[in-house]
Write an enzyme that holds these catalytic residues in place. Structure first.
Site, PDB file in Angstrom:
ATOM      1  N   ASN A   1       0.889  -1.301  -0.023  1.00  0.00           N
ATOM      2  CA  ASN A   1       0.072   0.065   0.113  1.00  0.00           C
ATOM      3  C   ASN A   1       0.759   1.258   0.046  1.00  0.00           C
ATOM      4  OD1 ASN A   1       1.043  -0.291   2.641  1.00  0.00           O
ATOM      5  ND2 ASN A   1      -1.228  -0.052   3.558  1.00  0.00           N
ATOM      6  N   HIS A   2       2.248   0.948  -0.189  1.00  0.00           N
ATOM      7  CA  HIS A   2       3.140   2.293  -0.308  1.00  0.00           C
ATOM      8  C   HIS A   2       2.847   3.009  -1.519  1.00  0.00           C
ATOM      9  CE1 HIS A   2       5.555   0.387   3.351  1.00  0.00           C
ATOM     10  NE2 HIS A   2       4.481   0.844   3.683  1.00  0.00           N
ATOM     11  N   PHE A   3       2.966   4.423  -1.509  1.00  0.00           N
ATOM     12  CA  PHE A   3       2.730   4.946  -2.863  1.00  0.00           C
ATOM     13  C   PHE A   3       3.437   6.454  -2.788  1.00  0.00           C
ATOM     14  CE2 PHE A   3      -1.142   6.431  -0.367  1.00  0.00           C
ATOM     15  CZ  PHE A   3      -0.916   7.821  -0.392  1.00  0.00           C
ATOM     16  N   LEU A   4       3.646   7.137  -3.854  1.00  0.00           N
ATOM     17  CA  LEU A   4       3.952   8.471  -3.850  1.00  0.00           C
ATOM     18  C   LEU A   4       2.911   8.962  -4.912  1.00  0.00           C
ATOM     19  CD1 LEU A   4       7.430  10.065  -4.641  1.00  0.00           C
ATOM     20  CD2 LEU A   4       5.536  10.706  -6.059  1.00  0.00           C
TER      21      LEU A   4
ATOM     22  N   HIS B   1      -5.637   6.694  10.705  1.00  0.00           N
ATOM     23  CA  HIS B   1      -4.572   6.938   9.801  1.00  0.00           C
ATOM     24  C   HIS B   1      -4.604   6.778   8.351  1.00  0.00           C
ATOM     25  CE1 HIS B   1      -4.334   2.578   8.995  1.00  0.00           C
ATOM     26  NE2 HIS B   1      -3.235   2.599   8.765  1.00  0.00           N
ATOM     27  N   GLY B   2      -6.019   6.244   7.991  1.00  0.00           N
ATOM     28  CA  GLY B   2      -6.190   5.786   6.464  1.00  0.00           C
ATOM     29  C   GLY B   2      -7.608   5.390   6.248  1.00  0.00           C
TER      30      GLY B   2
ATOM     31  N   GLY C   1      -5.665   8.351   1.477  1.00  0.00           N
ATOM     32  CA  GLY C   1      -7.132   7.475   1.243  1.00  0.00           C
ATOM     33  C   GLY C   1      -6.457   6.507  -0.030  1.00  0.00           C
TER      34      GLY C   1
ATOM     35  N   HIS D   1       2.530   6.639  11.676  1.00  0.00           N
ATOM     36  CA  HIS D   1       1.421   5.955  11.935  1.00  0.00           C
ATOM     37  C   HIS D   1       1.594   4.604  12.499  1.00  0.00           C
ATOM     38  CE1 HIS D   1       0.316   5.594   7.621  1.00  0.00           C
ATOM     39  NE2 HIS D   1       0.969   4.739   7.862  1.00  0.00           N
TER      40      HIS D   1
ATOM     41  N   GLY E   1      -8.130   1.885   5.174  1.00  0.00           N
ATOM     42  CA  GLY E   1      -8.427   0.664   5.905  1.00  0.00           C
ATOM     43  C   GLY E   1      -9.040  -0.145   4.634  1.00  0.00           C
TER      44      GLY E   1
END
Lengths: 139, 486
Positions: B208-211, B409-410, B384, B334, B412
């Protein structure tokens, strides 16, 4: 044989095999298939010897440590393994693992595995004599 | 583990539900879940509430075992979980309460570019970012640190990078804890972790990591937005990543070292993944020294990722990033545990606050809030999914009164990875996103399929809860226009 199963945000690996060594081998094949989408493209060109000390009666921890070792070798050496000779006894596990380095132009990345987890970790012999193992990997 | 939760969930008020202490033997405090009617049924769908109850059994836990509206099942501790323990009452520290990705977090960079400036160059920009910012599995970063340099980086945090011209004074001031937790002991980080981390500082990772390149869609608090330098239509960059293989290995090492430790201290655990040690024990100290080191590594990772993004913008727009006014708005962790001062039962106590998938949200006037934000409260960044929205909030006094200074934190997940891939069969998620005006680049089709917008809860519903419960306040909503994934 192995299959993956859904587990909320992550993935599980389920292995059924007639003997314990095959559980470790199939789990390693499953691990490879979680990492990349085309595991059949990995060639057995490099060889590594892997030894893991076991604790009597803790075969689930041994499976955990084995997959963790494969993860470590991928993370630090980019090694993908596709072919194994494995022996398992009370002292632990010895394996000759063959494979090659990850090449993003040929190997299609599927998942980054953060860790092997203890949640629902299971290695057990079923009534018919087959072994069943389950392990969940953190993606 | 997929079974629905059938235990008690009593309504406290419009935004809070209780699992009473009487539910389960060993619970020392109640469980409290911050969630609205719109989300409560989703929360019952898995065993996350049971995990909130399990955490309530931990020695030294204060007030309540808490969960934010983005709660979902995690290892031992739920994601979205908050747990504060008092070392003086035998309180424990638990790696499961921090997570594998130690100091996973988010940062937001503003610019003086607006959507009209960027639209014509969006494909070029996203391609350039995809080329320059390493993502996905098995890829090294541009930066390589040997073991000696890594130890210094983990001890000193982002200020170490300042010495190499890779971070500015303002970057440090606008990073949680100024990019450095005191008390890091890099000598407690294993050789394996060092090896995994050697060439991963400055890499995004996968999952789920992103830029993202984002555009500010709507402003909800004009004053707070102005203080942060945010305007409607402005282009920002959001980065979501953590401590990479180094942090995962620190967590893994700790779980291994903690085999048998709870028993040693007479701690009975309902779940093996809650493995813990008293804060005031050699085992507790060992984890804390290593965890703080990994946290500092993570801040350096996001700093280097931001540096790469700034360099890329400079290349594409032909002006230095300083001229593009690409300043860091803020950086939040987080997944972390912090030793903080909180008001408990009328007195002040220093407690270890575990935040796993939960964000610090200090209110206006808090001593740890940077001077620029003293009057508005600490900025909170909520990523999101890649199709909908991300948010900027600010901490509110309610967080100190209710949740140990914490908010969500987001979004989910709501769909498993398998289900998401099934739903994506025969579809091109990147083309669907393009139709919505989002240029997405990912290393794998599977990565995009698994992370498609429908796999996530609607982040807007999550943010509504924390806003109305007084934990944090809406400032701005962004929509993605460019996405880089692993």
């Amino acid at each position: 044989m192995f299959e993956t199963f859904a587990h909320t945000a992550d993935l599980g690996l389920r292995v059924r095999a007639p003997e314990l060594t095959a559980v470790f081998e199939d789990a390693a094949q499953g691990f490879l298939a979680v990492l990349i989408d085309n595991p059949e493209e990995v060639a057995a060109v490099e060889e590594r010897e892997i030894a893991i000390q076991g604790v009597a009666g803790k075969v689930d921890d041994l499976l955990f440590d084995w997959l963790n070792e494969l993860l470590y070798l991928f993370e630090t050496d980019r090694m993908l393994f596709c072919d194994f000779d494995i022996t398992v006894d009370e002292a632990g596990l010895k394996a000759t693992a063959r494979g090659e380095r990850f090449d993003p132009s040929r190997h299609h990345a599927a998942h980054e595995i953060k860790a092997i987890t203890y949640h629902g970790l299971k290695v057990a012999q079923e009534e018919g004599g087959d072994w069943l193992a389950e392990v969940i990997v953190d993606i | 583990m997929k079974a629905a939760y059938t235990g008690p969930l009593e309504r406290v008020n419009e935004y809070c539900w209780r699992i009473p202490r009487s539910y389960k033997q060993g619970m020392r405090v109640d469980g409290l879940i911050y969630v609205s009617d719109a989300l409560v049924e989703q929360v019952r769908q898995d065993q996350a509430p049971e995990q909130v109850a399990n955490v309530a059994t931990l020695p030294g836990i204060q007030v309540a075992s808490l969960a934010m509206p983005d709660i979902h099942w995690g290892y031992g501790f739920t994601i979205g979980g908050v747990c504060a323990t008092d070392p003086q009452e035998g309180g424990v520290i638990s790696p499961g309460g921090v997570g594998y990705d130690i100091n996973c977090g988010v940062r937001l960079v503003r610019s003086n570019l607006f959507e009209n400036d960027v639209r014509p160059h969006l494909d070029t920009l996203v391609d350039a970012l995809f080329r320059r910012v390493p993502s996905g599995i098995g890829r090294s970063g541009k930066y390589h640190f040997d073991a000696r340099e890594l130890r210094r980086l983990m001890l000193e945090g982002v200020p170490y990078l300042q010495g190499r011209g890779l971070a500015s004074e303002a970057d440090i001031a606008h990073t949680e804890a100024e990019g450095r937790l005191e008390g890091a002991e890099p000598e407690r980080v294993s050789e394996r972790a060092l090896q995994r981390g050697a060439d991963q500082c400055g890499t995004l990772g996968a999952g789920n990591h992103f830029l993202e390149v984002q555009v500010i869609d709507e402003i909800f608090d004009a004053n707070a937005a102005a203080v942060m330098g945010l305007e409607e239509g402005m282009v920002c960059v959001m980065i979501h990543s953590g401590s990479r293989g180094l942090g995962y290995q620190v967590c893994d090492d700790a779980l291994k070292k903690l085999r048998g430790v709870p028993e040693k201290y007479g701690i009975e655990l309902p779940d093996r993944q809650l493995a813990c040690a008293p804060v005031l024990s050699p085992e507790g100290a060992d984890y804390l020294g290593a965890m703080r080191s990994a946290a500092n590594y993570a801040w350096c990772n996001r700093q280097l990722l931001m540096h790469l993004a700034r360099e890329t913008f400079a290349e594409v727009f032909g002006r230095p990033w300083e001229a593009l006014q690409m300043s860091l708005v803020y950086d939040v962790a987080h997944n972390i545990a912090k030793f903080e001062d909180h008001r408990i039962n009328g007195g002040h106590k220093k407690v270890w606050v575990h935040r796993k998938g939960a964000t610090r949200a200090f209110p206006p006037g808090h001593p740890e809030t940077p001077s620029l934000y003293k009057k508005i409260g600490q900025p909170v960044l909520i990523p999101g999914d890649m199709g909908r929205a991300s948010w900027v909030l600010v901490g509110q006094p309610g967080s100190m009164e209710q949740t140990f200074g914490t908010t969500c934190h987001g979004a989910g997940r709501v769909m498993s990875r398998h289900q998401a891939v099934r739903e994506a069969k025969g579809r091109r998620i990147d083309e669907e996103l393009a139709e919505r005006g989002v240029v997405a680049r990912a290393r794998s089709w599977r990565g995009l399929a698994e992370e498609q917008p429908d796999a996530y809860k609607d982040v807007n519903l999550v943010v509504d809860v924390v806003d109305r419960a007084g934990l944090s306040k809406k400032v701005a909503r962004m929509r993605p226009v460019g996405v880089i994934k692993g």
